[in-house]
Design a protein around this motif. Sequence first.
Motif, PDB file in Angstrom:
ATOM      1  N   ALA A  99      23.742  22.226  21.197  1.00  0.00           N
ATOM      2  CA  ALA A  99      24.963  21.505  21.524  1.00  0.00           C
ATOM      3  C   ALA A  99      24.948  19.941  21.573  1.00  0.00           C
ATOM      4  O   ALA A  99      25.811  19.292  22.352  1.00  0.00           O
ATOM      5  CB  ALA A  99      25.734  21.964  22.958  1.00  0.00           C
ATOM      6  N   ALA A 100      24.109  19.229  20.996  1.00  0.00           N
ATOM      7  CA  ALA A 100      23.949  17.882  20.950  1.00  0.00           C
ATOM      8  C   ALA A 100      24.974  17.367  19.729  1.00  0.00           C
ATOM      9  O   ALA A 100      25.250  16.148  19.783  1.00  0.00           O
ATOM     10  CB  ALA A 100      22.633  17.507  20.567  1.00  0.00           C
ATOM     11  N   GLY A 101      25.448  18.236  19.021  1.00  0.00           N
ATOM     12  CA  GLY A 101      26.380  17.757  17.842  1.00  0.00           C
ATOM     13  C   GLY A 101      25.741  17.904  16.459  1.00  0.00           C
ATOM     14  O   GLY A 101      26.187  17.340  15.412  1.00  0.00           O
ATOM     15  N   LYS A 102      24.697  18.689  16.584  1.00  0.00           N
ATOM     16  CA  LYS A 102      23.907  18.575  15.381  1.00  0.00           C
ATOM     17  C   LYS A 102      24.692  19.410  13.959  1.00  0.00           C
ATOM     18  O   LYS A 102      24.672  19.107  13.097  1.00  0.00           O
ATOM     19  CB  LYS A 102      22.581  19.527  15.226  1.00  0.00           C
ATOM     20  N   GLY A 103      25.157  20.523  14.574  1.00  0.00           N
ATOM     21  CA  GLY A 103      25.872  21.110  13.533  1.00  0.00           C
ATOM     22  C   GLY A 103      27.069  20.404  12.675  1.00  0.00           C
ATOM     23  O   GLY A 103      27.084  20.469  11.790  1.00  0.00           O
ATOM     24  N   THR A 104      27.956  19.943  13.651  1.00  0.00           N
ATOM     25  CA  THR A 104      29.223  19.361  13.178  1.00  0.00           C
ATOM     26  C   THR A 104      28.632  18.009  12.368  1.00  0.00           C
ATOM     27  O   THR A 104      29.261  18.035  11.039  1.00  0.00           O
ATOM     28  CB  THR A 104      30.054  18.621  14.393  1.00  0.00           C
ATOM     29  N   LEU A 105      27.490  17.404  12.583  1.00  0.00           N
ATOM     30  CA  LEU A 105      27.140  16.326  11.935  1.00  0.00           C
ATOM     31  C   LEU A 105      26.329  16.808  10.542  1.00  0.00           C
ATOM     32  O   LEU A 105      26.885  16.204   9.461  1.00  0.00           O
ATOM     33  CB  LEU A 105      25.883  15.727  12.889  1.00  0.00           C
ATOM     34  N   ALA A 106      25.542  17.868  10.645  1.00  0.00           N
ATOM     35  CA  ALA A 106      25.070  18.124   9.656  1.00  0.00           C
ATOM     36  C   ALA A 106      25.853  18.623   8.325  1.00  0.00           C
ATOM     37  O   ALA A 106      25.811  18.350   7.298  1.00  0.00           O
ATOM     38  CB  ALA A 106      23.890  19.140   9.844  1.00  0.00           C
ATOM     39  N   ARG A 107      26.834  19.429   8.776  1.00  0.00           N
ATOM     40  CA  ARG A 107      27.736  19.968   7.814  1.00  0.00           C
ATOM     41  C   ARG A 107      28.451  18.988   7.103  1.00  0.00           C
ATOM     42  O   ARG A 107      28.660  19.125   6.121  1.00  0.00           O
ATOM     43  CB  ARG A 107      28.863  20.983   8.725  1.00  0.00           C
ATOM     44  N   ARG A 117      15.458  23.929  -4.314  1.00  0.00           N
ATOM     45  CA  ARG A 117      16.010  23.635  -5.530  1.00  0.00           C
ATOM     46  C   ARG A 117      16.825  22.479  -5.780  1.00  0.00           C
ATOM     47  O   ARG A 117      16.647  21.715  -6.703  1.00  0.00           O
ATOM     48  CB  ARG A 117      16.811  25.035  -5.958  1.00  0.00           C
ATOM     49  N   ASP A 118      17.777  22.296  -4.894  1.00  0.00           N
ATOM     50  CA  ASP A 118      18.849  21.387  -5.001  1.00  0.00           C
ATOM     51  C   ASP A 118      18.636  20.326  -3.949  1.00  0.00           C
ATOM     52  O   ASP A 118      19.691  19.415  -3.600  1.00  0.00           O
ATOM     53  CB  ASP A 118      20.122  21.861  -4.726  1.00  0.00           C
ATOM     54  N   GLY A 119      17.793  20.360  -2.901  1.00  0.00           N
ATOM     55  CA  GLY A 119      17.713  19.684  -1.621  1.00  0.00           C
ATOM     56  C   GLY A 119      18.546  20.143  -0.682  1.00  0.00           C
ATOM     57  O   GLY A 119      19.304  21.325  -0.961  1.00  0.00           O
ATOM     58  N   ALA A 120      18.641  19.879   0.399  1.00  0.00           N
ATOM     59  CA  ALA A 120      19.481  20.431   1.506  1.00  0.00           C
ATOM     60  C   ALA A 120      19.758  19.512   2.679  1.00  0.00           C
ATOM     61  O   ALA A 120      18.602  18.673   3.007  1.00  0.00           O
ATOM     62  CB  ALA A 120      18.848  21.646   1.842  1.00  0.00           C
ATOM     63  N   VAL A 121      20.549  19.741   3.603  1.00  0.00           N
ATOM     64  CA  VAL A 121      20.580  19.499   4.938  1.00  0.00           C
ATOM     65  C   VAL A 121      20.437  20.466   5.767  1.00  0.00           C
ATOM     66  O   VAL A 121      21.181  21.567   5.776  1.00  0.00           O
ATOM     67  CB  VAL A 121      21.974  18.722   5.399  1.00  0.00           C
ATOM     68  N   LEU A 122      19.354  20.531   6.571  1.00  0.00           N
ATOM     69  CA  LEU A 122      19.245  21.737   7.590  1.00  0.00           C
ATOM     70  C   LEU A 122      19.151  21.095   9.019  1.00  0.00           C
ATOM     71  O   LEU A 122      18.442  19.997   9.280  1.00  0.00           O
ATOM     72  CB  LEU A 122      17.773  22.265   7.191  1.00  0.00           C
ATOM     73  N   ASP A 123      19.593  21.960   9.842  1.00  0.00           N
ATOM     74  CA  ASP A 123      19.573  21.635  11.306  1.00  0.00           C
ATOM     75  C   ASP A 123      18.635  22.780  12.082  1.00  0.00           C
ATOM     76  O   ASP A 123      18.860  24.003  11.771  1.00  0.00           O
ATOM     77  CB  ASP A 123      20.871  21.108  11.842  1.00  0.00           C
ATOM     78  N   GLY A 124      18.108  22.209  12.936  1.00  0.00           N
ATOM     79  CA  GLY A 124      17.364  23.019  13.925  1.00  0.00           C
ATOM     80  C   GLY A 124      16.419  22.628  15.058  1.00  0.00           C
ATOM     81  O   GLY A 124      17.044  21.404  15.757  1.00  0.00           O
ATOM     82  N   ARG A 125      15.377  23.004  15.040  1.00  0.00           N
ATOM     83  CA  ARG A 125      14.442  22.311  16.382  1.00  0.00           C
ATOM     84  C   ARG A 125      13.060  21.924  15.792  1.00  0.00           C
ATOM     85  O   ARG A 125      12.443  20.831  16.226  1.00  0.00           O
ATOM     86  CB  ARG A 125      14.032  23.387  17.214  1.00  0.00           C
ATOM     87  N   ASP A 126      12.774  22.306  14.443  1.00  0.00           N
ATOM     88  CA  ASP A 126      11.276  21.945  13.924  1.00  0.00           C
ATOM     89  C   ASP A 126      11.472  21.514  12.545  1.00  0.00           C
ATOM     90  O   ASP A 126      10.669  21.522  11.687  1.00  0.00           O
ATOM     91  CB  ASP A 126      10.336  23.009  14.032  1.00  0.00           C
ATOM     92  N   ILE A 127      12.578  20.991  11.947  1.00  0.00           N
ATOM     93  CA  ILE A 127      12.696  20.933  10.498  1.00  0.00           C
ATOM     94  C   ILE A 127      11.961  19.681  10.193  1.00  0.00           C
ATOM     95  O   ILE A 127      11.170  19.786   9.256  1.00  0.00           O
ATOM     96  CB  ILE A 127      14.216  20.856  10.048  1.00  0.00           C
ATOM     97  N   GLY A 128      12.066  18.557  10.986  1.00  0.00           N
ATOM     98  CA  GLY A 128      11.242  17.425  10.593  1.00  0.00           C
ATOM     99  C   GLY A 128       9.748  17.695  10.977  1.00  0.00           C
ATOM    100  O   GLY A 128       8.998  16.582  10.259  1.00  0.00           O
ATOM    101  N   THR A 129       9.349  18.479  11.884  1.00  0.00           N
ATOM    102  CA  THR A 129       8.094  18.474  12.201  1.00  0.00           C
ATOM    103  C   THR A 129       7.221  19.578  11.592  1.00  0.00           C
ATOM    104  O   THR A 129       6.096  19.173  11.281  1.00  0.00           O
ATOM    105  CB  THR A 129       7.962  18.671  13.656  1.00  0.00           C
TER     106      THR A 129
END
Length: 210
Positions: A12-20, A106-118
């Motif tokens: 609930a930090a706002g990741k989903g709204t932002l990522a979409r 394939r096409d790149g992406a925006v992904l939200d989660g906990r460990d995407i960047g790590t």
Amino acid sequence: MKPIVAIDGPAAAGKGTLARRLAATLGLPYLDTGLLYRAVGVRVLDAQGDPADAATAEAAAQSLQPADLDRSDLRGPRADAAAASVASIPGVRVALLAFQRGFGARDGAVLDGRDIGTVIFPDAVAKLFVTASLSERARRRWLELRAKGIEAEIATVEEDMFQRDAKDAARAAAPLKAAADAYRLDTSGMDAEAAYQTALTFVRSRIGTQ
Ligand code: DC
């Protein structure tokens, strides 16, 4: 190469709204990776299983189908707790890793989660770590639940969120933490528009360097 944008942070930090919204603007596919863990947890519950049991949860993760992500019961306290349990099981995380990498390949992406960047995409061109205070996140989640007609006490929502944060941060397998090269965005005093503009400026600056 098509860009990968990694957006991590607590619930609930706002990741989903932002990522979409970033994904729509940048013309990239979007994946809410929390849904994968939620779907695995709920499948275990469907079969009267225990989400903390590794063998059961791994089997559910291995047989996950894309249609499982479209279920309407993936939000709410029941799914929250089951998702947090299965997410701490290393075999579940391994089973879901290939799905996530395949999605972005394939096409790149925006992904939200906990460990995407790590863990999932440590070479992502842009990494954001989105946070907000516990009380602000609880308030947002409570509003979301209310909008869906789910009645809850705000203090209970905050306590559940506190417990789940602690579980996410303490687990041995891919704990929630910011990547060293992530841009930290604290949205506590920001509305969704301000958070989006700040994030977009950062992501554009990073994609421009690719
Ligand atoms: O973001 P969310 O609340 O939908 O996540 C549900 C659960 O799954 C939460 O306990 C954290 C976990 N999760 C994870 O471990 N790794 C991810 N990439 C996404 C979610």
